[in-house]
Design a protein around this motif. Sequence first.
Motif, PDB file in Angstrom:
ATOM      1  N   VAL A 230     115.934  82.089 130.968  1.00 19.76           N
ATOM      2  CA  VAL A 230     115.886  82.265 129.544  1.00 19.76           C
ATOM      3  C   VAL A 230     114.496  83.255 129.171  1.00 19.76           C
ATOM      4  CG1 VAL A 230     115.312  80.942 127.543  1.00 19.76           C
ATOM      5  CG2 VAL A 230     116.649  80.024 129.267  1.00 19.76           C
ATOM      6  N   MET A 231     113.661  83.226 129.772  1.00 22.72           N
ATOM      7  CA  MET A 231     112.476  84.201 129.430  1.00 22.72           C
ATOM      8  C   MET A 231     112.510  85.543 129.473  1.00 22.72           C
ATOM      9  SD  MET A 231     108.932  81.878 129.786  1.00 22.72           S
ATOM     10  CE  MET A 231     109.251  81.208 131.676  1.00 22.72           C
ATOM     11  N   GLU A 232     113.626  85.883 130.452  1.00 16.42           N
ATOM     12  CA  GLU A 232     113.926  87.115 130.569  1.00 16.42           C
ATOM     13  C   GLU A 232     114.768  87.767 129.165  1.00 16.42           C
ATOM     14  OE1 GLU A 232     113.613  89.461 132.830  1.00 16.42           O
ATOM     15  OE2 GLU A 232     113.165  88.536 135.000  1.00 16.42           O
ATOM     16  N   CYS A 233     115.169  87.021 128.419  1.00 20.37           N
ATOM     17  CA  CYS A 233     115.759  87.212 127.076  1.00 20.37           C
ATOM     18  C   CYS A 233     114.646  87.405 125.903  1.00 20.37           C
ATOM     19  CB  CYS A 233     116.913  86.323 127.061  1.00 20.37           C
ATOM     20  SG  CYS A 233     118.317  86.468 128.216  1.00 20.37           S
ATOM     21  N   MET A 234     113.646  87.118 126.144  1.00 21.53           N
ATOM     22  CA  MET A 234     112.519  86.802 124.955  1.00 21.53           C
ATOM     23  C   MET A 234     112.547  88.367 124.160  1.00 21.53           C
ATOM     24  SD  MET A 234     111.387  83.726 124.998  1.00 21.53           S
ATOM     25  CE  MET A 234     110.432  83.991 124.094  1.00 21.53           C
ATOM     26  N   ASN A 235     112.352  88.128 122.977  1.00 31.10           N
ATOM     27  CA  ASN A 235     112.097  89.398 122.046  1.00 31.10           C
ATOM     28  C   ASN A 235     110.737  89.553 121.832  1.00 31.10           C
ATOM     29  OD1 ASN A 235     114.979  89.838 121.431  1.00 31.10           O
ATOM     30  ND2 ASN A 235     114.592  88.030 119.682  1.00 31.10           N
ATOM     31  N   GLU A 236     110.311  90.975 121.561  1.00 31.97           N
ATOM     32  CA  GLU A 236     109.014  91.298 121.257  1.00 31.97           C
ATOM     33  C   GLU A 236     108.321  90.353 120.178  1.00 31.97           C
ATOM     34  OE1 GLU A 236     107.211  93.684 122.475  1.00 31.97           O
ATOM     35  OE2 GLU A 236     108.638  94.846 123.443  1.00 31.97           O
ATOM     36  N   ASN A 237     107.121  89.641 120.630  1.00 30.13           N
ATOM     37  CA  ASN A 237     106.545  89.068 119.792  1.00 30.13           C
ATOM     38  C   ASN A 237     107.029  87.485 119.869  1.00 30.13           C
ATOM     39  OD1 ASN A 237     104.576  90.660 118.685  1.00 30.13           O
ATOM     40  ND2 ASN A 237     106.108  91.493 117.531  1.00 30.13           N
ATOM     41  N   GLY A 238     107.835  87.118 120.872  1.00 32.10           N
ATOM     42  CA  GLY A 238     108.434  85.763 121.230  1.00 32.10           C
ATOM     43  C   GLY A 238     107.089  84.948 121.521  1.00 32.10           C
ATOM     44  N   ARG A 239     107.545  83.561 121.347  1.00 27.28           N
ATOM     45  CA  ARG A 239     106.522  82.530 121.680  1.00 27.28           C
ATOM     46  C   ARG A 239     107.190  81.485 122.704  1.00 27.28           C
ATOM     47  NH1 ARG A 239     107.986  84.613 117.030  1.00 27.28           N
ATOM     48  NH2 ARG A 239     108.033  82.934 115.622  1.00 27.28           N
ATOM     49  N   VAL A 240     106.365  81.136 123.331  1.00 22.95           N
ATOM     50  CA  VAL A 240     107.132  80.023 124.538  1.00 22.95           C
ATOM     51  C   VAL A 240     105.936  78.977 124.472  1.00 22.95           C
ATOM     52  CG1 VAL A 240     107.701  79.500 126.851  1.00 22.95           C
ATOM     53  CG2 VAL A 240     108.126  81.848 126.016  1.00 22.95           C
ATOM     54  N   ALA A 241     106.528  77.856 124.146  1.00 22.60           N
ATOM     55  CA  ALA A 241     105.917  76.331 124.287  1.00 22.60           C
ATOM     56  C   ALA A 241     106.268  75.707 125.523  1.00 22.60           C
ATOM     57  CB  ALA A 241     106.308  75.603 122.927  1.00 22.60           C
ATOM     58  N   VAL A 242     105.333  75.584 126.505  1.00 24.04           N
ATOM     59  CA  VAL A 242     105.478  74.767 127.782  1.00 24.04           C
ATOM     60  C   VAL A 242     105.172  73.651 127.538  1.00 24.04           C
ATOM     61  CG1 VAL A 242     105.189  75.033 130.167  1.00 24.04           C
ATOM     62  CG2 VAL A 242     105.063  77.125 128.947  1.00 24.04           C
ATOM     63  N   LYS A 258     108.102  85.535 139.070  1.00 29.67           N
ATOM     64  CA  LYS A 258     107.969  85.629 137.392  1.00 29.67           C
ATOM     65  C   LYS A 258     108.867  86.389 136.731  1.00 29.67           C
ATOM     66  CE  LYS A 258     103.052  84.776 138.376  1.00 29.67           C
ATOM     67  NZ  LYS A 258     101.572  85.132 138.167  1.00 29.67           N
ATOM     68  N   PRO A 259     109.293  85.700 135.561  1.00 27.62           N
ATOM     69  CA  PRO A 259     110.088  86.714 134.359  1.00 27.62           C
ATOM     70  C   PRO A 259     109.389  87.851 133.920  1.00 27.62           C
ATOM     71  CG  PRO A 259     109.320  84.489 133.449  1.00 27.62           C
ATOM     72  CD  PRO A 259     108.708  84.424 135.063  1.00 27.62           C
ATOM     73  N   HIS A 260     110.146  88.822 133.820  1.00 29.46           N
ATOM     74  CA  HIS A 260     109.610  90.244 133.219  1.00 29.46           C
ATOM     75  C   HIS A 260     109.629  89.705 131.731  1.00 29.46           C
ATOM     76  CE1 HIS A 260     108.869  94.100 132.565  1.00 29.46           C
ATOM     77  NE2 HIS A 260     109.880  94.302 131.495  1.00 29.46           N
ATOM     78  N   LEU A 261     108.643  89.943 131.048  1.00 27.26           N
ATOM     79  CA  LEU A 261     108.375  89.439 129.726  1.00 27.26           C
ATOM     80  C   LEU A 261     107.932  90.759 128.879  1.00 27.26           C
ATOM     81  CD1 LEU A 261     106.655  85.892 130.027  1.00 27.26           C
ATOM     82  CD2 LEU A 261     109.124  86.301 129.326  1.00 27.26           C
ATOM     83  N   PRO A 262     108.138  90.973 127.782  1.00 27.57           N
ATOM     84  CA  PRO A 262     107.498  91.905 126.895  1.00 27.57           C
ATOM     85  C   PRO A 262     106.071  91.433 126.740  1.00 27.57           C
ATOM     86  CG  PRO A 262     109.386  91.182 125.881  1.00 27.57           C
ATOM     87  CD  PRO A 262     109.201  90.426 126.873  1.00 27.57           C
ATOM     88  N   ALA A 263     105.189  92.456 126.690  1.00 23.56           N
ATOM     89  CA  ALA A 263     103.685  92.086 126.709  1.00 23.56           C
ATOM     90  C   ALA A 263     103.279  91.554 125.424  1.00 23.56           C
ATOM     91  CB  ALA A 263     102.913  93.475 126.703  1.00 23.56           C
TER      92      ALA A 263
END
Length: 329
Positions: A230-242, A258-263
């Motif tokens: 799922v996190m491989e599909c995050m947009n720029e400025n995305g937020r993840v609540a774990v 580890k997934p590749h995430l936008p910085a």
Amino acid sequence: MRCLKYQVNNQFKDFLPDPGDFELIHENIPPIKQGEFLVKAKFISTDPYLRSFANRSSVPYEQFGFQVGRVVESKHPDYPATMNVVSHSGWRDYTVLNGDPDEIFNIKPYNAPVGNLPLSYAVGALGMPGMTAYLGLLEICRPEAGEVVCVSSAAGAVGSLVGQIAKLQGCTVIGFAGTDAKVDMLRNELKFDHAFNYKATKDVKGAIRSVTHGIDCYFDNVGGTLSAQVMECMNENGRVAVCGSISLYGKNSSPRKKPHLPASVTGVSFSFTQWNLEQQGAALAQLKTWIEQGKIQAKETIVKGFEGLPNTFIGMLRGDYVGKTVVKV
């Protein structure tokens, strides 16, 4: 008088405990003293955190957990007889309390905030799971209208509320659950825009990309491989609540990809306890209003029988139930 309580005698060897790890014990309860009150449990909660916390404790230990019950005798001015009280008293049918906070969450017993709604909601949509869903989504993810929110374990106690709250914020909502029946419920009853059975979806990223440009907010209840995809599909400025990592409970801590995430993506692990009592109360008040207005459904499965608590807990972890799983005592 005597009460019944559960004691855990063995460390859980696998993700699913063995029913034999639990022992049902009879305990004598002395007469209450000044400043104490006696609570008869009505509903006892089963939650994933009970599994994640389990092996942190040396055995034997009394099984902790939330319950809501009625005060049947009191010598405490703040807890009169007949009050419905939520406490972290664990798996026991009678408990003597004095109003002090519990040792795990530091929460004092409090009056169940359900009004005319079912009392069981006090350990579900109007309890810890409700606070977790509301505060985690709105304070950590901060979704805006038009954004895409994805929820794992979306048919569970927390996830089912997260998706509905996100819809009220004007978001597009994607949910992942473990059976086709749960997926149908998410789509048809809770009005998720899209829902997928993660066990039957070979290409999670492809499924997400087939319905949206990407994820702006991800509310993670499971961790592991699904969340990585799922996190491989995050947009720029995305937020993840774990919120939780149920897929990893009871497993070794070997390195995982580890997934590749936008910085620009931010991820925050949280607990409802990081918000103060005023904020928690405001969250429950808003959830209660939404439920009364019919804007949110409080999904729950009620299983009868104190003696079946271990099996119900195991079934909840296995994914047998929908929404919040509670045991009616």
